[in-house]
Write a protein that holds these residues in place. Structure first.
Motif, PDB file in Angstrom:
ATOM      1  N   PRO A 122       0.828  -1.203   0.000  1.00 20.22           N
ATOM      2  CA  PRO A 122       0.000   0.000   0.000  1.00 20.22           C
ATOM      3  C   PRO A 122       0.862   1.251   0.000  1.00 20.22           C
ATOM      4  O   PRO A 122       2.053   1.200   0.349  1.00 20.22           O
ATOM      5  N   PRO A 123       0.300   2.398  -0.367  1.00 16.88           N
ATOM      6  CA  PRO A 123       1.090   3.643  -0.413  1.00 16.88           C
ATOM      7  C   PRO A 123       1.742   3.998   0.922  1.00 16.88           C
ATOM      8  O   PRO A 123       2.826   4.596   0.934  1.00 16.88           O
ATOM      9  N   ARG A 124       1.134   3.633   2.049  1.00 17.27           N
ATOM     10  CA  ARG A 124       1.674   4.014   3.361  1.00 17.27           C
ATOM     11  C   ARG A 124       3.075   3.444   3.594  1.00 17.27           C
ATOM     12  O   ARG A 124       3.789   3.892   4.490  1.00 17.27           O
ATOM     13  N   TYR A 125       3.478   2.440   2.816  1.00  9.22           N
ATOM     14  CA  TYR A 125       4.822   1.890   2.940  1.00  9.22           C
ATOM     15  C   TYR A 125       5.856   2.701   2.162  1.00  9.22           C
ATOM     16  O   TYR A 125       7.060   2.532   2.358  1.00  9.22           O
ATOM     17  N   LEU A 126       5.380   3.577   1.290  1.00  7.22           N
ATOM     18  CA  LEU A 126       6.297   4.374   0.468  1.00  7.22           C
ATOM     19  C   LEU A 126       6.641   5.670   1.202  1.00  7.22           C
ATOM     20  O   LEU A 126       6.373   6.783   0.728  1.00  7.22           O
ATOM     21  N   THR A 127       7.265   5.525   2.344  1.00  7.79           N
ATOM     22  CA  THR A 127       7.613   6.699   3.149  1.00  7.79           C
ATOM     23  C   THR A 127       8.645   7.586   2.458  1.00  7.79           C
ATOM     24  O   THR A 127       8.697   8.799   2.694  1.00  7.79           O
ATOM     25  N   ASP A 128       9.455   6.998   1.584  1.00 14.37           N
ATOM     26  CA  ASP A 128      10.450   7.802   0.865  1.00 14.37           C
ATOM     27  C   ASP A 128       9.795   8.736  -0.141  1.00 14.37           C
ATOM     28  O   ASP A 128      10.426   9.698  -0.605  1.00 14.37           O
ATOM     29  N   HIS A 129       8.524   8.469  -0.465  1.00  9.76           N
ATOM     30  CA  HIS A 129       7.763   9.364  -1.343  1.00  9.76           C
ATOM     31  C   HIS A 129       6.969  10.391  -0.538  1.00  9.76           C
ATOM     32  O   HIS A 129       6.299  11.239  -1.132  1.00  9.76           O
ATOM     33  N   GLY A 130       7.020  10.272   0.787  1.00 16.39           N
ATOM     34  CA  GLY A 130       6.343  11.248   1.633  1.00 16.39           C
ATOM     35  C   GLY A 130       4.992  10.827   2.177  1.00 16.39           C
ATOM     36  O   GLY A 130       4.315  11.629   2.834  1.00 16.39           O
ATOM     37  N   PHE A 131       4.581   9.578   1.948  1.00 18.15           N
ATOM     38  CA  PHE A 131       3.276   9.135   2.443  1.00 18.15           C
ATOM     39  C   PHE A 131       3.277   9.003   3.969  1.00 18.15           C
ATOM     40  O   PHE A 131       4.287   8.617   4.577  1.00 18.15           O
ATOM     41  N   ILE A 132       2.131   9.309   4.578  1.00 17.23           N
ATOM     42  CA  ILE A 132       1.960   9.229   6.028  1.00 17.23           C
ATOM     43  C   ILE A 132       1.105   8.008   6.354  1.00 17.23           C
ATOM     44  O   ILE A 132       0.002   7.851   5.816  1.00 17.23           O
ATOM     45  N   ASP A 133       1.613   7.134   7.213  1.00 18.28           N
ATOM     46  CA  ASP A 133       0.810   6.019   7.716  1.00 18.28           C
ATOM     47  C   ASP A 133      -0.048   6.575   8.846  1.00 18.28           C
ATOM     48  O   ASP A 133       0.399   6.710   9.988  1.00 18.28           O
ATOM     49  N   THR A 134      -1.282   6.919   8.542  1.00 18.07           N
ATOM     50  CA  THR A 134      -2.130   7.632   9.495  1.00 18.07           C
ATOM     51  C   THR A 134      -2.480   6.799  10.724  1.00 18.07           C
ATOM     52  O   THR A 134      -2.704   7.342  11.801  1.00 18.07           O
ATOM     53  N   VAL A 135      -2.521   5.484  10.563  1.00 19.29           N
ATOM     54  CA  VAL A 135      -2.813   4.618  11.704  1.00 19.29           C
ATOM     55  C   VAL A 135      -1.666   4.626  12.700  1.00 19.29           C
ATOM     56  O   VAL A 135      -1.857   4.741  13.911  1.00 19.29           O
ATOM     57  N   VAL A 136      -0.450   4.513  12.185  1.00 18.63           N
ATOM     58  CA  VAL A 136       0.718   4.523  13.054  1.00 18.63           C
ATOM     59  C   VAL A 136       0.900   5.903  13.698  1.00 18.63           C
ATOM     60  O   VAL A 136       1.158   6.024  14.903  1.00 18.63           O
ATOM     61  N   LYS A 137       0.757   6.937  12.915  1.00 21.79           N
ATOM     62  CA  LYS A 137       0.962   8.293  13.422  1.00 21.79           C
ATOM     63  C   LYS A 137      -0.004   8.634  14.555  1.00 21.79           C
ATOM     64  O   LYS A 137       0.386   9.249  15.555  1.00 21.79           O
ATOM     65  N   HIS A 138      -1.271   8.237  14.389  1.00 18.02           N
ATOM     66  CA  HIS A 138      -2.287   8.609  15.376  1.00 18.02           C
ATOM     67  C   HIS A 138      -2.596   7.478  16.356  1.00 18.02           C
ATOM     68  O   HIS A 138      -3.555   7.582  17.128  1.00 18.02           O
ATOM     69  N   HIS A 139      -1.822   6.400  16.285  1.00 16.41           N
ATOM     70  CA  HIS A 139      -1.946   5.287  17.234  1.00 16.41           C
ATOM     71  C   HIS A 139      -3.384   4.753  17.300  1.00 16.41           C
ATOM     72  O   HIS A 139      -3.941   4.540  18.372  1.00 16.41           O
ATOM     73  N   THR A 140      -3.944   4.542  16.130  1.00 19.39           N
ATOM     74  CA  THR A 140      -5.305   4.015  16.065  1.00 19.39           C
ATOM     75  C   THR A 140      -5.345   2.583  16.582  1.00 19.39           C
ATOM     76  O   THR A 140      -4.530   1.742  16.184  1.00 19.39           O
ATOM     77  N   TRP A 141      -6.326   2.296  17.409  1.00 26.13           N
ATOM     78  CA  TRP A 141      -6.443   0.964  18.003  1.00 26.13           C
ATOM     79  C   TRP A 141      -6.968  -0.037  16.981  1.00 26.13           C
ATOM     80  O   TRP A 141      -7.772   0.287  16.125  1.00 26.13           O
ATOM     81  N   GLY A 142      -6.463  -1.264  17.086  1.00 24.70           N
ATOM     82  CA  GLY A 142      -7.063  -2.381  16.379  1.00 24.70           C
ATOM     83  C   GLY A 142      -6.606  -2.615  14.962  1.00 24.70           C
ATOM     84  O   GLY A 142      -7.264  -3.318  14.209  1.00 24.70           O
ATOM     85  N   SER A 143      -5.475  -2.035  14.562  1.00 24.79           N
ATOM     86  CA  SER A 143      -5.027  -2.289  13.211  1.00 24.79           C
ATOM     87  C   SER A 143      -3.534  -2.591  13.225  1.00 24.79           C
ATOM     88  O   SER A 143      -3.013  -3.061  14.231  1.00 24.79           O
ATOM     89  N   TRP A 144      -2.836  -2.319  12.109  1.00 27.76           N
ATOM     90  CA  TRP A 144      -1.445  -2.770  12.010  1.00 27.76           C
ATOM     91  C   TRP A 144      -0.499  -2.016  12.941  1.00 27.76           C
ATOM     92  O   TRP A 144       0.656  -2.370  13.052  1.00 27.76           O
ATOM     93  N   ALA A 145      -0.984  -0.982  13.633  1.00 29.95           N
ATOM     94  CA  ALA A 145      -0.147  -0.334  14.641  1.00 29.95           C
ATOM     95  C   ALA A 145      -0.031  -1.201  15.879  1.00 29.95           C
ATOM     96  O   ALA A 145       0.843  -1.004  16.712  1.00 29.95           O
ATOM     97  N   THR A 146      -0.938  -2.190  16.004  1.00 29.38           N
ATOM     98  CA  THR A 146      -0.895  -3.111  17.124  1.00 29.38           C
ATOM     99  C   THR A 146       0.311  -4.030  16.980  1.00 29.38           C
ATOM    100  O   THR A 146       0.595  -4.514  15.882  1.00 29.38           O
ATOM    101  N   PRO A 147       1.037  -4.324  18.061  1.00 31.93           N
ATOM    102  CA  PRO A 147       2.213  -5.191  17.967  1.00 31.93           C
ATOM    103  C   PRO A 147       1.880  -6.549  17.352  1.00 31.93           C
ATOM    104  O   PRO A 147       0.825  -7.129  17.610  1.00 31.93           O
ATOM    105  N   ASP A 148       2.798  -7.017  16.513  1.00 33.21           N
ATOM    106  CA  ASP A 148       2.725  -8.354  15.907  1.00 33.21           C
ATOM    107  C   ASP A 148       1.581  -8.536  14.914  1.00 33.21           C
ATOM    108  O   ASP A 148       1.292  -9.656  14.516  1.00 33.21           O
TER     109      ASP A 148
END
Length: 280
Positions: free
Chosen positions: A144-170
């Protein structure tokens, strides 16, 4: 006879109601079991797709480049613009993680209870679209685009610590993060929108059916979970599913496809015109 007006099975909204079997509501426990088994197999198959990180990342860059050439690479602009509105983007994160399933299940239940004449065919279309998407996941691993951080994309889930998604450990160990093409969010939301627009009685519900896939598209782009190309892929899988269902329907014997006027409901009031014999 003069009675209450009943639905016309030849109307476009009843285009699937052409056989007696289509009007028989399937058993609820059978349907629940099929949905549970189907979703279980979907999850297992989706997560069993080979985790080709290198190929997935390379394809993501290629997709972004192709979209740039076609001038449809809106993902980065939308991602940055909506991330500035924290309550909105956090809400979109939760929308992405939950409504994808809840609304689809809700529309299935609604069709089952209120529109049994189209339920079987509609359910089959959804099933075929989902199976088609699994084929895409397997043969076209895409980051997904959120993995292209070198292009400037923001992973909004990780940034805002949203519960219940890929920001969760493992979470990477239980969910394949490279199954982005095609977008099931688009395929399923378009299916929901079409069902609501075609069969809902209230105008506002039909309008919601039009808005839902459009807003879903905005969400998947704003949260950097999908490219525009993924959305196009999702729409194509649903189109293929509707086409397959139509072909199967046309191949049925002509007798099974003959429209049948439904019998009036038990509560319908009818008035019989008096005959000549009644006046004697």
């Amino acid at each position: 006879m003069i009675g209450m007006r009943s639905a016309n099975p030849t109307h476009p909204r009843f285009s699937w109601a052409r056989s007696r079997s289509a009007r028989v509501r399937p058993g609820v426990w059978t349907e629940l079991a099929l949905i549970a088994i189907g979703y279980g197999l979907y999850s297992l198959t989706r997560d069993a797709v080979p985790d080709h990180k290198t190929a997935a990342m390379h394809r993501a860059s290629s997709v972004l480049h192709a979209e740039h050439v076609l001038h449809i690479d809106i993902e980065l602009s939308v991602n940055h613009a909506l991330d500035k509105i924290t309550p909105l983007i956090v809400g979109m994160n939760y929308y992405y993680a939950t409504l994808h399933f809840l609304i689809t299940i809700g529309v299935l239940v609604w069709l089952y209870t209120r529109q049994p004449h189209v339920y079987r065919q509609a359910r089959t279309v959804l099933f075929l679209a989902t199976v088609t998407s699994l084929i895409g996941f397997y043969f076209f691993a895409l980051a997904p685009p959120r993995y292209l951080t070198d292009h400037g994309f923001i992973d909004t889930v990780v940034k805002h610590h949203t519960w219940g998604s890929w920001a969760t450990p493992d979470v990477d160990s239980v969910s394949n993060q490279y199954a982005a093409m095609p977008s099931d969010h688009i395929a399923w939301s378009l299916w929901c929108g079409i069902m609501l627009y075609r069969y809902a009685a209230h105008r506002w519900v039909r309008l919601a059916g039009l808005v839902y896939p459009a807003f879903t598209f905005t969400v998947i782009v704003a949260t950097a979970n999908h490219f525009v190309a993924d959305a196009v892929g999702g729409a194509l899988t649903l189109t293929a599913a509707f086409t397959a269902q139509h072909v199967v329907h046309r191949l049925r014997p002509a007798g099974e496809r003959k429209p049948r006027v439904p019998e009036p409901a038990s509560g319908d009031a009818t008035v019989r015109m008096p005959s000549v014999s009644d006046t004697k």
